[in-house]
Design a protein around this motif. Structure first.
Motif, PDB file in Angstrom:
ATOM      1  N   ALA A   6      36.626 -31.604  35.355  1.00 58.39           N
ATOM      2  CA  ALA A   6      35.514 -32.111  36.181  1.00 58.39           C
ATOM      3  C   ALA A   6      35.897 -33.465  36.756  1.00 58.39           C
ATOM      4  O   ALA A   6      36.398 -34.326  36.030  1.00 58.39           O
ATOM      5  N   GLN A   7      35.669 -33.642  38.064  1.00 56.47           N
ATOM      6  CA  GLN A   7      35.859 -34.982  38.627  1.00 56.47           C
ATOM      7  C   GLN A   7      34.499 -35.515  39.058  1.00 56.47           C
ATOM      8  O   GLN A   7      33.823 -36.172  38.284  1.00 56.47           O
ATOM      9  N   CYS A   8      34.045 -35.182  40.279  1.00 60.35           N
ATOM     10  CA  CYS A   8      32.698 -35.641  40.629  1.00 60.35           C
ATOM     11  C   CYS A   8      31.659 -34.873  39.816  1.00 60.35           C
ATOM     12  O   CYS A   8      30.561 -35.345  39.576  1.00 60.35           O
ATOM     13  N   GLY A   9      32.008 -33.662  39.395  1.00 63.67           N
ATOM     14  CA  GLY A   9      31.134 -32.887  38.510  1.00 63.67           C
ATOM     15  C   GLY A   9      30.140 -31.976  39.206  1.00 63.67           C
ATOM     16  O   GLY A   9      29.412 -31.239  38.545  1.00 63.67           O
ATOM     17  N   PHE A  10      30.136 -31.995  40.534  1.00 64.10           N
ATOM     18  CA  PHE A  10      29.101 -31.216  41.222  1.00 64.10           C
ATOM     19  C   PHE A  10      29.305 -29.710  41.074  1.00 64.10           C
ATOM     20  O   PHE A  10      28.348 -28.949  40.888  1.00 64.10           O
ATOM     21  N   CYS A  11      30.563 -29.275  41.113  1.00 64.27           N
ATOM     22  CA  CYS A  11      30.826 -27.834  41.010  1.00 64.27           C
ATOM     23  C   CYS A  11      30.831 -27.381  39.562  1.00 64.27           C
ATOM     24  O   CYS A  11      30.849 -26.183  39.279  1.00 64.27           O
ATOM     25  N   THR A  12      30.882 -28.358  38.620  1.00 65.94           N
ATOM     26  CA  THR A  12      31.195 -28.041  37.225  1.00 65.94           C
ATOM     27  C   THR A  12      30.197 -27.096  36.541  1.00 65.94           C
ATOM     28  O   THR A  12      30.624 -26.157  35.867  1.00 65.94           O
ATOM     29  N   LEU A  51      33.707 -23.037  44.662  1.00 70.25           N
ATOM     30  CA  LEU A  51      34.499 -24.023  45.395  1.00 70.25           C
ATOM     31  C   LEU A  51      34.425 -25.388  44.723  1.00 70.25           C
ATOM     32  O   LEU A  51      33.384 -25.788  44.213  1.00 70.25           O
ATOM     33  N   CYS A  52      35.564 -26.099  44.738  1.00 69.52           N
ATOM     34  CA  CYS A  52      35.618 -27.468  44.226  1.00 69.52           C
ATOM     35  C   CYS A  52      36.296 -28.322  45.277  1.00 69.52           C
ATOM     36  O   CYS A  52      37.350 -27.959  45.785  1.00 69.52           O
ATOM     37  N   ARG A  53      35.674 -29.438  45.651  1.00 66.79           N
ATOM     38  CA  ARG A  53      36.283 -30.305  46.666  1.00 66.79           C
ATOM     39  C   ARG A  53      37.171 -31.361  46.038  1.00 66.79           C
ATOM     40  O   ARG A  53      37.775 -32.145  46.732  1.00 66.79           O
ATOM     41  N   CYS A  54      37.183 -31.490  44.700  1.00 68.79           N
ATOM     42  CA  CYS A  54      37.869 -32.624  44.081  1.00 68.79           C
ATOM     43  C   CYS A  54      39.175 -32.260  43.376  1.00 68.79           C
ATOM     44  O   CYS A  54      40.201 -32.866  43.613  1.00 68.79           O
ATOM     45  N   THR A  55      39.116 -31.284  42.487  1.00 64.77           N
ATOM     46  CA  THR A  55      40.198 -31.167  41.503  1.00 64.77           C
ATOM     47  C   THR A  55      41.460 -30.489  41.996  1.00 64.77           C
ATOM     48  O   THR A  55      42.513 -30.645  41.396  1.00 64.77           O
ATOM     49  N   GLY A  56      41.365 -29.669  43.023  1.00 66.29           N
ATOM     50  CA  GLY A  56      42.528 -28.862  43.393  1.00 66.29           C
ATOM     51  C   GLY A  56      42.694 -27.656  42.477  1.00 66.29           C
ATOM     52  O   GLY A  56      43.712 -26.977  42.518  1.00 66.29           O
TER      53      GLY A  56
HETATM   54  S1  FES Z   1      34.674 -31.755  40.588  1.00 63.45           S
HETATM   55 FE1  FES Z   1      33.878 -32.437  42.483  1.00 63.45          FE
HETATM   56  S2  FES Z   1      33.458 -30.550  43.454  1.00 63.45           S
HETATM   57 FE2  FES Z   1      34.535 -29.918  41.747  1.00 63.45          FE
END
Ligand code: FES
Ligand SMILES: Cc1cc2nc3c(=O)[nH]c(=O)nc-3n(C[C@H](O)[C@H](O)[C@H](O)COP(=O)(O)OP(=O)(O)OC[C@H]3O[C@@H](n4cnc5c(N)ncnc54)[C@H](O)[C@@H]3O)c2cc1C
Ligand code: FES
Lengths: 321, 160
Positions: free
Chosen positions: B102-108, B138-143
């Motif tokens: 998890a980065q921003c956590g929105f998709c988590t 979809l995740c915009r942060c982690t790759g």
């Molecule tokens: S952790 Fe930011 S969208 Fe997946």
């Protein structure tokens, strides 16, 4: 809170008879997995008075395999069909099913919903405010098709993956409605009109698809931007069958026209294979008519789906007994 | 325009019995977030495209943004809030935390619920199976690499 959808009544019949009665009321719309319909309702692309949820009707989920082929209920989910060992004898069908949307959609998405899903267009599948600022479009609330402004019909592209795969295996579709049951070749179920793309009459639903016993080998391929959750920019199913005159090919294309298109390849594979496949590619290029319905150029879709058809046909010929 | 209707639905949310009056056109995601206060489930798109709203309905992954609450009458619903038990994070939650899934956590929440559905059906998924099961999230942060590592770690922990 999401923007509210226009109000409707949800009706959940437990039998086909109850569903028929509910659908006989004006403004009633059948709903299966909802993965196409709910998205359109949320965008304000239709305002039905009632949704008739077909998922409670057990008979619509039946899948029967016998010597006459396969009878697949319209309510069978794509996830269950992907695991059906009998359907593996129709490879293009399984490949097409596996390529629909994402795995979570396929858990609820049904065969019937896939075959009836609404044709798509960049000017249509947008939010209400986007469409409003563009004076809506011919298909819904507007009077101009922004794709072909001089034309008088909607050019939205049929974008279902499963129909072409069923078509090359010569599937029949079974309908039930107020006037009784009827059946037709799947190819004849569709019209080249993005605003009225199926033969369904008011109150009529798809009950099942019938596949003849397995025969041809087949493959489905799809051109898309991402490897998952993406509609076909264009897709093609190819079936190949030995005949006394040589290998015969049947093709069907999706994503380029308002209906899935059967492409006739009149001659069997002859002595000069290179010339045959080059002609097959040209035939596909000429048959399809992709429009500016996606952000990807129509010309690219025409060339890439034809090239893909050629590649698949060569592969099937090489593997043919 | 259709006439709106309401009905009483009885369902289970994270093991708790719930009975509520809902309009027929209420989305499950709005029911969970706005009526039940379960805001862990996210809305990342305007319908069906991102997987952030994934919850379990009768043990299978479902997009709550294109599911009607009224059609869930009698169902067993699980959300991200049901993952931790007695203050202890679930194996998937711990793995996403430890392996930077998890980065921003929105998709988590959606990622974890889709992974939960996968692990219940297939406790030892290979990488391809994980990629397929999370294909709609979809995740915009982690790759994605660390998300896949996290699911593998959770599966390994459950096996050990
Ligand atoms: S952790 Fe930011 S969208 Fe997946
Ligand atoms: C992000 C996203 C990506 C997608 N990608 C793809 C893709 O790659 N390929 C693809 O093919 N589809 C795709 N879809 C569309 C959709 O998920 C599939 O077409 C799915 O199979 C629709 O089935 P359903 O049961 O959910 O249909 P529903 O949404 O329930 O219904 C679709 C339409 O068919 C009608 N209908 C449903 N059942 C019947 C019936 N038995 N008889 C008559 N009419 C009926 C409904 O009234 C509605 O108009 C995508 C959707 C989303 C949201
Ligand atoms: S919020 Fe449900 S898929 Fe994006």
């Amino acid at each position: 809170m999401s923007e509210a959808m226009a109000p409707f009544r949800l009706i959940r019949p437990a039998s086909l008879d109850e569903a028929m009665a509910a659908l006989a009321v004006e403004g009633a719309q059948p709903c299966s997995g909802g993965t196409d319909l709910l998205v359109r309702l949320r965008k304000g692309l239709l305002e039905p008075a009632a949704l008739v949820d077909l998922t409670g009707i057990a008979a619509l989920r039946d899948v029967v395999c016998d010597e006459s082929g396969m009878w697949v209920g319209a309510g069978a989910t794509l996830a269950t069909l992907a695991r059906n060992p009998d359907l593996a004898a129709y490879p293009a069908v399984i490949q097409a099913i596996d390529s629909v949307a994402g795995p979570t959609h396929r858990e609820v998405a049904t065969l019937g919903g896939n075959l009836c899903q609404d044709p798509r267009c960049v000017y249509l599948n947008q939010s209400h405010w986007w469409r409003k600022s563009n004076q809506f479009c011919l298909k819904y609330r507007g009077d101009t098709c922004h794709v072909a402004p001089k034309g008088n019909r909607c050019r939205a592209a049929f974008s279902g993956d499963v129909a072409p795969a069923l078509m090359v295996h010569r599937a029949q579709i079974e309908l039930a409605g107020p006037a009784g049951a009827r059946q037709m070749p799947l190819a004849e179920f569709y019209n080249e009109d993005g605003a009225a793309h199926t033969a369904l009459q008011p109150g009529e639903i798809v009950v099942a698809v019938h596949l003849p016993p397995p025969g041809p080998v087949s493959e489905y391929g799809k051109v898309r931007v991402r490897g998952s959750v993406d509609y076909p920019l264009a897709g093609v199913a190819v079936a190949c069958e030995p005949t006394p005159d040589g290998l015969r090919f049947t093709l069907a294309v999706t994503g380029t026209n308002s209906k899935p298109l059967l492409v006739d390849i009149p001659d069997p594979l002859g002595e000069d294979a290179d010339a045959f496949f080059a002609a097959l590619v040209k035939t596909v290029q000429k048959a399809v008519s992709p429009q500016r319905t996606t952000t990807i150029a129509p010309h690219y879709r025409r060339l890439s789906v034809a090239a893909l058809a050629g590649r698949i046909a060569r592969r099937l010929a090489a593997d043919a007994p | 325009m259709g006439q709106g209707m309401k009905r009483v639905v009885s369902l289970k949310i994270n093991g708790r019995e719930v009975e509520e009056v809902v309009p027929d056109n209420l989305l499950l995601v709005d029911f969970l977030r706005d009526r039940q206060g379960l805001t862990g489930t996210k809305t990342g798109c305007d319908g069906g495209e991102c997987g952030a709203c994934t919850v379990l309905v009768n043990g299978r992954a479902r997009l709550s943004c294109i599911t009607l609450a009224a059609s869930c009458d009698g169902s067993d619903i699980e959300t991200i809030e049901g993952q931790a038990a007695r203050g202890r994070l679930s194996a998937l939650q711990r793995a996403f935390h430890q392996h930077l899934g998890a980065q921003c956590g929105f998709c988590t929440p959606g990622m974890i619920m889709a992974s939960e559905a996968l692990l219940r059906q297939n406790p030892s998924p290979d990488e391809a199976a994980i990629r397929t099961a999370l294909g709609g999230n979809l995740c915009r942060c982690t790759g994605y690499v660390k998300i896949i590592k996290s699911v593998q770690a959770a599966a390994a922990e459950a096996r050990s």
